[in-house]
Design a protein around this motif. Structure first.
Motif, PDB file in Angstrom:
ATOM      1  N   GLU A 153       0.828  -1.206   0.000  1.00  0.00           N
ATOM      2  CA  GLU A 153       0.000   0.000   0.000  1.00  0.00           C
ATOM      3  C   GLU A 153       0.865   1.259   0.000  1.00  0.00           C
ATOM      4  O   GLU A 153       0.548   2.243  -0.679  1.00  0.00           O
ATOM      5  CB  GLU A 153      -0.919  -0.015   1.230  1.00  0.00           C
ATOM      6  N   SER A 154       1.988   1.232   0.738  1.00  0.00           N
ATOM      7  CA  SER A 154       2.879   2.392   0.756  1.00  0.00           C
ATOM      8  C   SER A 154       3.525   2.623  -0.607  1.00  0.00           C
ATOM      9  O   SER A 154       3.646   3.764  -1.072  1.00  0.00           O
ATOM     10  CB  SER A 154       3.967   2.205   1.816  1.00  0.00           C
ATOM     11  N   VAL A 155       3.948   1.555  -1.260  1.00  0.00           N
ATOM     12  CA  VAL A 155       4.545   1.687  -2.587  1.00  0.00           C
ATOM     13  C   VAL A 155       3.525   2.251  -3.579  1.00  0.00           C
ATOM     14  O   VAL A 155       3.836   3.147  -4.374  1.00  0.00           O
ATOM     15  CB  VAL A 155       5.093   0.327  -3.067  1.00  0.00           C
ATOM     16  N   ALA A 156       2.298   1.737  -3.520  1.00  0.00           N
ATOM     17  CA  ALA A 156       1.263   2.228  -4.438  1.00  0.00           C
ATOM     18  C   ALA A 156       0.932   3.694  -4.162  1.00  0.00           C
ATOM     19  O   ALA A 156       0.714   4.478  -5.091  1.00  0.00           O
ATOM     20  CB  ALA A 156       0.005   1.368  -4.295  1.00  0.00           C
ATOM     21  N   ASN A 157       0.909   4.087  -2.891  1.00  0.00           N
ATOM     22  CA  ASN A 157       0.669   5.487  -2.544  1.00  0.00           C
ATOM     23  C   ASN A 157       1.758   6.391  -3.100  1.00  0.00           C
ATOM     24  O   ASN A 157       1.494   7.480  -3.620  1.00  0.00           O
ATOM     25  CB  ASN A 157       0.608   5.648  -1.022  1.00  0.00           C
ATOM     26  N   THR A 158       3.022   5.951  -2.971  1.00  0.00           N
ATOM     27  CA  THR A 158       4.135   6.751  -3.463  1.00  0.00           C
ATOM     28  C   THR A 158       4.103   6.865  -4.986  1.00  0.00           C
ATOM     29  O   THR A 158       4.412   7.923  -5.548  1.00  0.00           O
ATOM     30  CB  THR A 158       5.467   6.138  -3.005  1.00  0.00           C
ATOM     31  N   VAL A 159       3.739   5.786  -5.665  1.00  0.00           N
ATOM     32  CA  VAL A 159       3.620   5.840  -7.124  1.00  0.00           C
ATOM     33  C   VAL A 159       2.562   6.859  -7.538  1.00  0.00           C
ATOM     34  O   VAL A 159       2.755   7.658  -8.457  1.00  0.00           O
ATOM     35  CB  VAL A 159       3.298   4.451  -7.692  1.00  0.00           C
ATOM     36  N   ALA A 160       1.412   6.845  -6.838  1.00  0.00           N
ATOM     37  CA  ALA A 160       0.329   7.755  -7.190  1.00  0.00           C
ATOM     38  C   ALA A 160       0.670   9.204  -6.849  1.00  0.00           C
ATOM     39  O   ALA A 160       0.275  10.132  -7.560  1.00  0.00           O
ATOM     40  CB  ALA A 160      -0.952   7.348  -6.460  1.00  0.00           C
ATOM     41  N   ARG A 161       1.431   9.402  -5.770  1.00  0.00           N
ATOM     42  CA  ARG A 161       1.703  10.763  -5.317  1.00  0.00           C
ATOM     43  C   ARG A 161       2.948  11.362  -5.954  1.00  0.00           C
ATOM     44  O   ARG A 161       2.964  12.528  -6.347  1.00  0.00           O
ATOM     45  CB  ARG A 161       1.853  10.754  -3.791  1.00  0.00           C
ATOM     46  N   ASP A 162       4.036  10.576  -6.070  1.00  0.00           N
ATOM     47  CA  ASP A 162       5.327  11.123  -6.506  1.00  0.00           C
ATOM     48  C   ASP A 162       5.875  10.487  -7.772  1.00  0.00           C
ATOM     49  O   ASP A 162       6.970  10.857  -8.202  1.00  0.00           O
ATOM     50  CB  ASP A 162       6.364  10.978  -5.386  1.00  0.00           C
ATOM     51  N   GLY A 163       5.206   9.490  -8.319  1.00  0.00           N
ATOM     52  CA  GLY A 163       5.683   8.878  -9.547  1.00  0.00           C
ATOM     53  C   GLY A 163       6.451   7.586  -9.297  1.00  0.00           C
ATOM     54  O   GLY A 163       6.824   7.243  -8.169  1.00  0.00           O
ATOM     55  N   SER A 171     -12.900  15.042   0.091  1.00  0.00           N
ATOM     56  CA  SER A 171     -11.773  14.228  -0.367  1.00  0.00           C
ATOM     57  C   SER A 171     -11.552  14.487  -1.854  1.00  0.00           C
ATOM     58  O   SER A 171     -12.431  14.224  -2.677  1.00  0.00           O
ATOM     59  CB  SER A 171     -12.063  12.741  -0.129  1.00  0.00           C
ATOM     60  N   MET A 172     -10.371  14.997  -2.192  1.00  0.00           N
ATOM     61  CA  MET A 172     -10.060  15.352  -3.576  1.00  0.00           C
ATOM     62  C   MET A 172      -9.087  14.367  -4.210  1.00  0.00           C
ATOM     63  O   MET A 172      -8.363  14.720  -5.136  1.00  0.00           O
ATOM     64  CB  MET A 172      -9.492  16.769  -3.620  1.00  0.00           C
ATOM     65  N   GLN A 173      -9.067  13.134  -3.712  1.00  0.00           N
ATOM     66  CA  GLN A 173      -8.127  12.155  -4.244  1.00  0.00           C
ATOM     67  C   GLN A 173      -8.412  11.849  -5.714  1.00  0.00           C
ATOM     68  O   GLN A 173      -7.485  11.643  -6.498  1.00  0.00           O
ATOM     69  CB  GLN A 173      -8.187  10.863  -3.416  1.00  0.00           C
ATOM     70  N   ARG A 174      -9.674  11.818  -6.086  1.00  0.00           N
ATOM     71  CA  ARG A 174      -9.994  11.546  -7.489  1.00  0.00           C
ATOM     72  C   ARG A 174      -9.465  12.659  -8.390  1.00  0.00           C
ATOM     73  O   ARG A 174      -8.922  12.392  -9.470  1.00  0.00           O
ATOM     74  CB  ARG A 174     -11.506  11.390  -7.656  1.00  0.00           C
ATOM     75  N   LEU A 175      -9.605  13.909  -7.961  1.00  0.00           N
ATOM     76  CA  LEU A 175      -9.053  15.026  -8.734  1.00  0.00           C
ATOM     77  C   LEU A 175      -7.535  14.912  -8.822  1.00  0.00           C
ATOM     78  O   LEU A 175      -6.948  15.136  -9.888  1.00  0.00           O
ATOM     79  CB  LEU A 175      -9.444  16.345  -8.074  1.00  0.00           C
ATOM     80  N   ILE A 176      -6.885  14.558  -7.734  1.00  0.00           N
ATOM     81  CA  ILE A 176      -5.429  14.424  -7.719  1.00  0.00           C
ATOM     82  C   ILE A 176      -4.990  13.340  -8.699  1.00  0.00           C
ATOM     83  O   ILE A 176      -4.030  13.514  -9.464  1.00  0.00           O
ATOM     84  CB  ILE A 176      -4.949  14.121  -6.285  1.00  0.00           C
ATOM     85  N   ASP A 177      -5.677  12.216  -8.689  1.00  0.00           N
ATOM     86  CA  ASP A 177      -5.328  11.123  -9.609  1.00  0.00           C
ATOM     87  C   ASP A 177      -5.511  11.552 -11.063  1.00  0.00           C
ATOM     88  O   ASP A 177      -4.663  11.244 -11.924  1.00  0.00           O
ATOM     89  CB  ASP A 177      -6.186   9.892  -9.304  1.00  0.00           C
ATOM     90  N   GLU A 178      -6.598  12.251 -11.362  1.00  0.00           N
ATOM     91  CA  GLU A 178      -6.854  12.671 -12.742  1.00  0.00           C
ATOM     92  C   GLU A 178      -5.805  13.667 -13.222  1.00  0.00           C
ATOM     93  O   GLU A 178      -5.339  13.589 -14.363  1.00  0.00           O
ATOM     94  CB  GLU A 178      -8.257  13.277 -12.839  1.00  0.00           C
ATOM     95  N   LEU A 179      -5.419  14.604 -12.366  1.00  0.00           N
ATOM     96  CA  LEU A 179      -4.419  15.589 -12.773  1.00  0.00           C
ATOM     97  C   LEU A 179      -3.059  14.947 -12.978  1.00  0.00           C
ATOM     98  O   LEU A 179      -2.301  15.338 -13.873  1.00  0.00           O
ATOM     99  CB  LEU A 179      -4.326  16.705 -11.724  1.00  0.00           C
ATOM    100  N   ARG A 180      -2.705  13.963 -12.167  1.00  0.00           N
ATOM    101  CA  ARG A 180      -1.417  13.281 -12.344  1.00  0.00           C
ATOM    102  C   ARG A 180      -1.419  12.437 -13.612  1.00  0.00           C
ATOM    103  O   ARG A 180      -0.390  12.301 -14.277  1.00  0.00           O
ATOM    104  CB  ARG A 180      -1.126  12.417 -11.117  1.00  0.00           C
TER     105      ARG A 180
END
Length: 626
Positions: A196-206, A312-321
């Motif tokens: 879960e931590s690895v997947a979070n880092t991929v989504a947040r920082d690449g 919760s704006m996680q969906r917006l964050i994912d779309e922008l990335r």
């Protein structure tokens, strides 16, 4: 100054400029650090027959050697006890890695991972991590798009881990492979947390940053596993368990004196993508929100409306990335000015795209909390979406807001005194709200007991109470895009309040005249209050009074279930489309302000005459004050 020396200089400045722990506490921690050393010294003295007995402090060393030890633990259980005994040392090394060296690892998961290394070996662990982390990274975006909450995602990750380990067990039995067979004995929860931590880092920082942090975590786990196999260290903690106090004290000293972050900006796997010659393809966006903001050291004034924290704006964050925008997510708390200043300084470099703040925050606290984020942005010279600081400071006062709406010719709720409100409760409902905090929703009361309860609740917070008659009719919500520009102004599909999981749904209005009247009232209300880029307007519609503007929110979080998110989906647009349009509008507005000097027509007088405006506002305030 050389760029490589900046982290060290910054760390030295941190040591010189602040002391987070008082001197008395530091002396106490020093005593705790010296205590195990003294006890070990007494143990050694008791073993030396040539030392006179007077120096053994009445046989204290003998007593420690005979009673304070863990040699009585059986060899079958000794490994489990050693995991506990070596945990403070592992915590110390993790703190040194993160605070002193500045190497970003995946939290304290390296400690758990080192246990897995000691249990089944390094090679099976690495294979298992590669399989499970890769699977979770591929599956997790689909789970987020499906709208699965956090607990459901973690539960599904645990199932993936279990099936992967079961597959390794069966494959190992069929292929007679000890490496595959031993995968089933790795702690399941450790794998789930790591994946879960690895997947979070991929989504947040690449992907590059995730590889760097995962590699650092595995390297630290290998070092901890190697230390755990040293016989000298194992014998020391078994015979002298008091040595555990030393790492605890050293962790405090590391946080106080060695918080240097020497390699904070060093990430070799990501250096190629961060060169100045290859700037990001998209926009540089800093999303400011209240989702996980830390509380202020001291409470001053009213708190921010809860709707900003719940969004919760996680969906917006994912779309922008996914659209390759350079994204930074900042919390609206006391750390915001420093973080935003650091990001803004990078945007001033030649060849770098400008930074834009997507303001989805209600501020920090206080009567003018909505003006805080715009003020910080304007102070740093960073373009931002939403209302300006001057307009937000005026707009946050409910009396001022309703006065401006009434001056613009719009219908607003009637203000009531306490006596009038008590008389009207027999035939209609009354809205109770604080005066400062116009973006907060009102509480509807239907009897005097509820009225007194809500009034006292607001008064206990030191706020002024406003009472309004609840308008009749259907409550409609309109999301207005670019209300400051009449040529680009747009009203997204109208919404109505609904019950259940979703707070908003499409409004059922068949009369086109009514629809146009509500849209026009929403545009006029947003423009009258100086809203920019986006605004949410709540209106009551009745045949007797038409559209009655109940509330205008100049800052609307772009959350999936918010009014903006639902209205965007009804219009066939995504949250990323809305966010991109807002940021480009803010960047264009900032560029225009830099290049164009205001002409005489832009310095004209207000729309209404000062005498007329003053008399109207004073009349409304006198009738609204309780």
């Amino acid at each position: 100054m050389d760029a490589n020396t900046v982290p060290a200089v910054r760390g030295a400045a941190l040591i010189l400029d602040r002391q987070r722990i008082s001197t008395s506490w530091l002396y106490g921690v020093l005593a705790i650090a010296l205590l195990p050393l003294v006890m070990i010294g007494l143990r050694l003295l008791s073993l030396n027959a040539s030392v006179p007995e007077i120096f053994l402090l009445s046989g204290m060393g003998d007593w420690l050697n005979q009673h304070l030890h863990l040699r009585w633990v059986g060899y079958a259980d000794r490994d489990v006890v050693l995991y506990i005994l070596l945990l403070p040392l592992a915590a110390l090394l993790t703190a040194l890695t993160r605070l002193t060296l500045g190497i970003r690892v995946l939290g304290f998961r390296a400690i758990l991972l080192s246990i897995g290394f000691q249990e089944i070996g390094v090679l099976p662990c690495l294979l298992l991590i590669l399989l499970i982390a890769g699977t979770v990274v591929c599956v997790r975006p689909s789970m987020r798009r499906a709208g699965m909450p956090l607990y459901a995602r973690v539960a599904l990750v645990l199932c993936i881990v279990a099936f992967t380990m079961l597959g390794g067990l069966m494959l190992g039995a069929w292929m007679d492979s000890v490496t595959l067979w031993s995968m089933a004995f790795f702690p399941v929860v450790i794998l789930a947390m790591l994946a879960e931590s690895v997947a979070n880092t991929v989504a947040r920082d690449g992907v590059s940053m995730a590889l760097w942090r995962t590699t650092s975590t595995i390297a630290l786990a290998g070092l901890l596993a190697l230390l755990g196999q040293l016989n000298a260290l194992r014998e020391l903690v078994i015979n002298c368990p008091e040595v555990l106090l030393l790492p605890m004290a050293l962790i405090v000293f590391v946080s106080e004196f060695l918080d240097l972050r020497l390699l904070e900006g060093y990430a070799p796997l990501t250096s190629a993508s961060r060169t100045a010659s290859t700037p990001p393809a998209g926009l540089r966006i800093a999303i400011v929100r209240n989702r996980f903001s830390e509380p202020s050291p001291r409470r001053v004034g009213p708190e921010v409306a809860k709707r900003y924290r719940r969004a919760s704006m996680q969906r917006l964050i994912d779309e922008l990335r996914e659209r390759e925008h350079e994204l930074h997510v900042l919390e609206s708390d006391c750390s915001l000015p420093e973080k935003l200043r650091s990001l803004a300084s990078d945007s001033f470099a030649p060849g770098q795209p400008g930074l834009c703040v997507l303001n989805c925050s209600g501020g920090i606290q206080g009567a003018s909390s909505l003006a805080q984020v715009p003020t910080i942005c304007e102070l740093l010279g960073v373009p931002h979406t939403g209302v300006s600081s001057a307009a937000a400071a005026r707009w946050h006062d409910r009396v001022e807001q309703l006065s401006r709406l009434r001056i613009a010719g719009l219908n607003v709720p009637y203000a009531l005194s306490y006596e009038d409100a008590c008389l009207r409760l027999d035939s209609s409902s009354v809205l109770v709200r604080p005066r400062h905090g116009a973006d907060r929703s009102a509480v509807t009361v239907s009897d005097r007991r509820q009225l007194d309860k809500q009034r006292q609740r607001i008064l206990r917070r030191g706020e002024e109470v406003l009472l309004e008659q609840r308008p009749e009719g259907q409550l409609i919500t309109a999301v207005v895009m670019h209300p400051e520009c009449s040529a680009r102004a747009e009203v997204l599909p109208l919404l109505r309040r609904s019950t259940g999981r979703h707070a908003f749904g499409p409004a059922q209005i068949s009369d086109s005249t009514q629809w146009e009247a509500i849209e026009l009232a929403a545009q006029r209300a947003a423009r009258a209050l100086g809203c920019s880029d986006i605004a949410r307007v709540d209106l009551f519609w009745s045949r007797s009074r038409g559209a009655v503007v109940s509330r205008v929110c100049a800052v609307e979080p772009l959350a999936h279930r918010s009014a903006a998110g639902v209205a965007a989906r009804c219009a066939g647009r995504s949250l990323a489309d809305i966010a991109e349009g807002l940021c480009r509008s803010a960047l264009g507005r900032a560029s225009h302000e830099l290049n164009v000097k205001p002409g005489p027509e832009q310095r004209s007088a207000p729309i209404v005459k000062p005498t007329e405006r003053t008399s109207t506002c004073s009349t409304f305030i006198s009738s609204a004050t309780v």
